[in-house]
Design a protein around this motif. Structure first.
Motif: not given
Length: 65
Positions: A20-34, A41-45
């Motif tokens: 569930y960590g990557p989903a929370m990080m995606m919410v936090a990084a909303r709008g920042d494409v890089p 990339r981290a989620n794939d690993r």
């Protein structure tokens, strides 16, 4: 036996955090494409080891019983 209980809880906590960590990080990084690309990339690993970590937690749960 208490060591197996501790290891079971540790493995399950780690597996849930990795799942569930990557989903929370995606919410936090909303709008920042890089940042979103870095999270993906981290989620794939992490996806490669989430399943075996859950399996280890289940195995340790049976051992602890």
């Amino acid at each position: 036996m208490p060591i197996f209980i501790f290891l079971h809880i540790l493995a399950m906590f780690t597996a849930v955090a990795m799942a569930y960590g990557p989903a929370m990080m995606m919410v936090a990084a909303r709008g920042d494409v890089p940042a979103l690309r870095g999270v993906m990339r981290a989620n794939d690993r992490l996806n490669r080891i989430v399943g075996p970590t859950f399996g280890l937690g289940i195995l340790l749960g049976f051992v602890a019983i």
